[in-house]
Design an enzyme around this catalytic site. Structure first.
Site, mmCIF file in Angstrom:
data_model
loop_
_atom_site.group_PDB
_atom_site.id
_atom_site.type_symbol
_atom_site.label_atom_id
_atom_site.label_comp_id
_atom_site.label_asym_id
_atom_site.label_seq_id
_atom_site.Cartn_x
_atom_site.Cartn_y
_atom_site.Cartn_z
ATOM 1 N N SER A 123 -13.362 -15.388 10.668
ATOM 2 C CA SER A 123 -12.888 -15.853 9.369
ATOM 3 C C SER A 123 -12.196 -14.680 8.680
ATOM 4 C CB SER A 123 -14.049 -16.361 8.527
ATOM 5 O OG SER A 123 -14.614 -17.504 9.144
ATOM 6 N N GLY A 124 -11.465 -14.985 7.592
ATOM 7 C CA GLY A 124 -10.739 -13.934 6.897
ATOM 8 C C GLY A 124 -9.250 -13.981 7.165
ATOM 9 N N HIS A 125 -8.812 -14.935 8.026
ATOM 10 C CA HIS A 125 -7.392 -15.077 8.349
ATOM 11 C C HIS A 125 -6.813 -16.361 7.775
ATOM 12 C CE1 HIS A 125 -8.335 -11.864 11.016
ATOM 13 N NE2 HIS A 125 -9.049 -12.610 11.823
ATOM 14 N N LYS A 161 -6.693 -15.627 20.703
ATOM 15 C CA LYS A 161 -5.987 -14.398 20.368
ATOM 16 C C LYS A 161 -6.568 -13.246 21.193
ATOM 17 C CE LYS A 161 -6.853 -14.632 15.891
ATOM 18 N NZ LYS A 161 -7.770 -15.767 16.091
ATOM 19 N N ASP A 179 -12.949 -12.353 21.139
ATOM 20 C CA ASP A 179 -12.469 -13.729 21.264
ATOM 21 C C ASP A 179 -12.369 -14.126 22.732
ATOM 22 O OD1 ASP A 179 -11.345 -14.673 18.373
ATOM 23 O OD2 ASP A 179 -11.090 -12.525 18.620
ATOM 24 N N HIS A 237 -7.255 -7.304 11.225
ATOM 25 C CA HIS A 237 -8.693 -7.120 11.029
ATOM 26 C C HIS A 237 -9.020 -5.921 10.170
ATOM 27 C CE1 HIS A 237 -8.604 -9.710 14.613
ATOM 28 N NE2 HIS A 237 -9.602 -10.286 13.981
#
Lengths: 202, 330
Positions: B54-56, B104, B109, B218
């Site tokens: 999360s955060g994107h 990605k 990931d 990131h």
């Protein structure tokens, strides 16, 4: 001989150590990663201790397999699969014996470390957890204390290296001069093993 | 630090609850962290599953819906999701036509999606994978983990999603996704670091009057630091870095993407400079998208992604899409 209770105490000691050192791990990770290694491992090992309290597996192999599965299901990132594989592979190599000897543990841990190297594609010198784990397993033949020292020295020795795996590798030369957080947490795991053995008077 | 949150521990869950409230057309499983389009599984269609830390936002949850993703798996902030999430998503969206994982290129990931593929295949679900690795700031080498996946993820998810919506089989949808990735390159710059809720302070120190070139998504530092440049100078640097790596042969799709804390006023101005550089270099532009699509929390800055699009890719790009963050043609 080491029984299921010994392995449960090792995991509990590892969880306590991750709790204590979470901020330091995160600080190391903020230099060359994304500043969450401590909190991610903390979440995973909290789940491990909760699962072990609930299930109480009756063999060393089952303790580590359960712990590994918990890490894969809760940590995320690269650390989840890598630490999960380390413990699961080691657990599987121990089989379902009720007690194991130190030599057996050393051989099983080597299989676990091989599993991590295969999964992550990392070799010694890449500035990863492997740089603490491989020397620790090599030294385990000379006892738990030797393994702890080897792991700690291995983690310190990552500082001058340029990262070739994981997120730190994206920084190229700028990763040089920072101790690797994964190697540092691996040293904590091995130190927890040595502490558990020493508390037993091994 | 001032953040519009309750406590750092529940940031992701709170966002998912809010997403569910805003988008009843999505099925949001807050506990298991899986976002699924409500009409899934769609008979005869390959299902697309993506995910990451999360955060994107809006990536990836904002791209779930007809014409794009079937499901998204959000991890903790900047941390990949766990295999259980992808396996659960696969079970929810597979119609029997198989699922395509869009991943990605970050070690976490990749490892978690690989483990998830094993779990899903154990359940008899056919799985294929497209790895996105478009970031030219990372030098390719045998000794690194390879290039990062950043802005091209949006192109892959949209175009492969259109192929899936047409009922193309799994191997075709996978091939389209790979083609888009191979045809795409990105470069990003940061004017400020970001602050993760858990840490509460900037992830790296960037003094006033300096910028980071070649950042990922990131909050990690970039490849190098320079004194502050103008929008035009940054556009020259970013577009040239992309074109140096991928001399264009056909018209391009352009994504001018904000990292989270750069207003649209600046992004549109930056886009004007990006288009100027492309004109100067003789690169025809087929379509342009400007906005915050693949962000890095509150990082200021932008990335440029170019995708060489032949007529077929362009047709799939123009196909209808209906998701929270991307919607046209329907």
């Amino acid at each position: 001989m080491l029984d299921a209770d010994f392995f449960r105490r090792w995991m509990t000691a590892a969880a306590a150590s991750v709790d204590r050192e979470a901020e330091r791990l995160t600080a190391l990770d903020s230099a060359i990663g994304d500043a969450d290694h401590g909190s991610n491992l903390q979440r995973g090992f909290t789940a491990v201790t909760a699962a072990l309290e609930k299930e109480a597996p009756d063999s060393p192999g089952a303790v580590l397999t359960l712990a590994g599965r918990q890490l894969i299901s809760t940590v995320g990132g690269a650390s989840g699969p890598l630490y999960g594989t380390l413990l699961r592979r080691t657990g599987k190599a121990l089989g379902d014996a009720a007690e194991v000897g130190e030599e057996q543990l050393a051989a099983a841990l080597r299989e676990g470390v091989d599993g991590v190297m295969k999964l992550g594609g990392a070799a010694p010198g890449d500035k990863t957890m492997i740089d603490a784990l491989v020397p620790a397993v090599d030294a385990l033949g000379s006892g738990f204390a030797a393994a702890r020292t080897a792991a700690e020295e291995g983690a310190l020795a990552t500082t001058p290296l340029q990262a070739r795996k994981g997120r730190a590798s994206y920084l190229g030369e700028r990763s040089i001069g920072h101790q690797d957080p994964g190697a540092t947490s691996s040293a904590l795991l091995i130190a927890a093993l040595a502490d558990t053995a020493e508390a037993d008077g091994e | 630090m001032r953040m519009l949150i309750n406590v750092p521990e529940t940031v992701v869950a709170d966002a998912l609850r809010g997403l569910a409230d805003a988008h009843p057309e999505l099925n949001v499983d807050v506990d298991n962290r899986v976002i699924v389009r409500r009409d899934a599984p769609v008979a005869g269609q390959v299902a697309l599953i993506s995910g990451g830390g999360s955060g994107h936002e809006p990536l990836h949850g904002g791209f779930v819906g007809p014409g794009m993703l079937s499901a998204a798996c959000p991890g903790e902030v900047f941390t990949s999701p766990v295999p259980d999430q992808m396996a659960r998503a696969a079970a929810a969206v597979d119609s029997g036509a198989g699922v395509l994982f869009i991943v990605k290129n970050y070690t976490g990931d990749v490892l978690n999606f690989d483990m998830a593929a094993e779990l899903a295949e154990d359940e008899g679900i056919q799985v294929a994978k497209v790895l996105v690795n478009d970031d030219v700031a990372v030098t390719d080498s045998l000794y690194t983990a390879g290039r990062r996946g950043t802005g091209a993820t949006l192109f892959v998810e949209k175009i492969a999603g259109a192929a899936a919506a047409e009922g193309q089989p799994l191997e075709r949808v996978e091939a389209v996704g790979r083609q888009v990735n191979e045809n795409s390159r990105s470069f990003g710059v940061a004017l400020s670091a970001c602050t993760t809720p858990a840490k509460g302070s900037p992830t790296f120190d960037l003094p006033d009057g300096e910028l980071e070139l070649g950042i990922g998504i990131h909050g990690e530092p970039g490849r190098e630091r320079r004194p502050m440049m103008t929008s035009g100078e940054i556009a020259d640097f970013a577009v040239n870095a992309v074109l140096e790596d991928m001399p264009p042969r056909s018209p391009v799709l352009v994504l001018v993407n904000g990292m989270g804390a750069t207003p649209l006023l600046e992004l549109y101005g930056f886009n004007a400079e990006v288009q100027r550089v492309l004109r100067e270099r003789g690169v025809p532009v087929a379509r342009t998208l400007v906005g915050n699509y693949v962000t890095s929390l509150d990082m200021a800055g932008a990335s440029v992604t170019l995708c060489q699009a032949d007529e077929e890719l362009l047709r799939l790009w123009d196909a209808p899409v209906n998701t929270p963050a991307l919607r046209w043609g329907m």
